[in-house]
Design a protein around this motif. Structure first.
Motif, PDB file in Angstrom:
ATOM      1  N   GLN A  37       0.818  -1.215   0.000  1.00 36.36           N
ATOM      2  CA  GLN A  37       0.000   0.000   0.000  1.00 36.36           C
ATOM      3  C   GLN A  37       0.854   1.268   0.000  1.00 36.36           C
ATOM      4  O   GLN A  37       1.860   1.372   0.717  1.00 36.36           O
ATOM      5  N   ARG A  38       0.430   2.215  -0.818  1.00 31.18           N
ATOM      6  CA  ARG A  38       1.053   3.533  -0.890  1.00 31.18           C
ATOM      7  C   ARG A  38       0.010   4.605  -0.558  1.00 31.18           C
ATOM      8  O   ARG A  38      -1.202   4.360  -0.730  1.00 31.18           O
ATOM      9  N   PRO A  39       0.462   5.771  -0.098  1.00 29.35           N
ATOM     10  CA  PRO A  39      -0.508   6.827   0.227  1.00 29.35           C
ATOM     11  C   PRO A  39      -1.358   7.214  -0.987  1.00 29.35           C
ATOM     12  O   PRO A  39      -0.887   7.214  -2.136  1.00 29.35           O
ATOM     13  N   LYS A  40      -2.606   7.541  -0.736  1.00 28.21           N
ATOM     14  CA  LYS A  40      -3.489   7.987  -1.813  1.00 28.21           C
ATOM     15  C   LYS A  40      -3.121   9.411  -2.212  1.00 28.21           C
ATOM     16  O   LYS A  40      -2.652  10.221  -1.393  1.00 28.21           O
TER      17      LYS A  40
END
Length: 209
Positions: A201-204
């Motif tokens: 997961q990466r920041p939105k």
């Protein structure tokens, strides 16, 4: 929802408190640690505190309760420097649980259950035969935790055996394929089921309004 503050917990019935606090942290790993004494006596014992500490070098740890009473696993791994970690699976969890019984030092839990020792290559400590995941471990250090009078035992993986059907292409060991069990609290066992493997997961990205 039930509420307990620190005072409530301290005043609980001992057995209720032990069950409550041992289960509130969530499902725990279920493993059998295999050791052998310097004079050749094998030992196998259930542990629910094995945890990942690092991948490079490949390091695991587990919590050991106070050694004010005899701890055969601890004595053997300190004397020899080696032990094994074996995942418990559905077919053997009752025998695995029985290894928590306190037998004399010269009595092997392998002899008191249907669990079978297995020796591989030059590694001296016994694995548990047919365990879906088996690890040969080298003792590195132990760290005393004075606030709770326990020790964190740290060890590195020397050899790792994984059944073919559990190992995925990306390196994930799908434990549900091996019907590996987990422990809820002290004495309750469950068999988790694979749901979904999620991506990294990466920041939105937040768009300017």
């Amino acid at each position: 929802m039930q509420f307990f503050d620190n005072k409530d917990i301290s005043n609980l019935n001992k057995i209720f408190r032990i069950n409550l606090i041992n289960s509130c942290s969530g499902f725990k790993s279920a493993n059998l640690l295999g050791t052998i004494s310097e004079d050749g006596n094998t030992n196998v014992a259930v542990f629910s505190s094995v945890t990942h500490l690092g991948s490079n070098p490949p390091t695991l740890g587990f919590i050991l309760r106070p050694t004010t009473v005899p701890r055969n696993t601890h004595k053997n791994l300190k004397d020899t420097g080696y032990f094994t970690i074996n995942h418990i699976w559905e077919d053997v969890f009752e025998d695995a649980h029985h290894t928590s019984a306190k037998y004399p030092y010269d009595i092997s839990e392998f002899d008191m259950t249907n669990l079978e020792p297995e020796f591989k290559g030059d590694f001296n400590a016994p694995f548990v035969k047919n365990a879906p995941v088996q690890m040969a471990m080298k003792f590195i250090e132990e760290i005393y935790v004075p606030s709770n009078n326990v020790m964190l035992v740290v060890a590195q993986i020397q050899e790792l055996y994984v059944k073919d059907e559990l190992l995925q292409e990306d390196g994930l060991i799908n434990l549900s394929e091996g019907k590996v069990v987990t422990i809820n609290g002290l004495d309750t066992y469950a068999v988790p089921q694979f749901k979904k493997q999620l991506s990294y997961q990466r920041p939105k990205v937040i768009e300017n309004i």
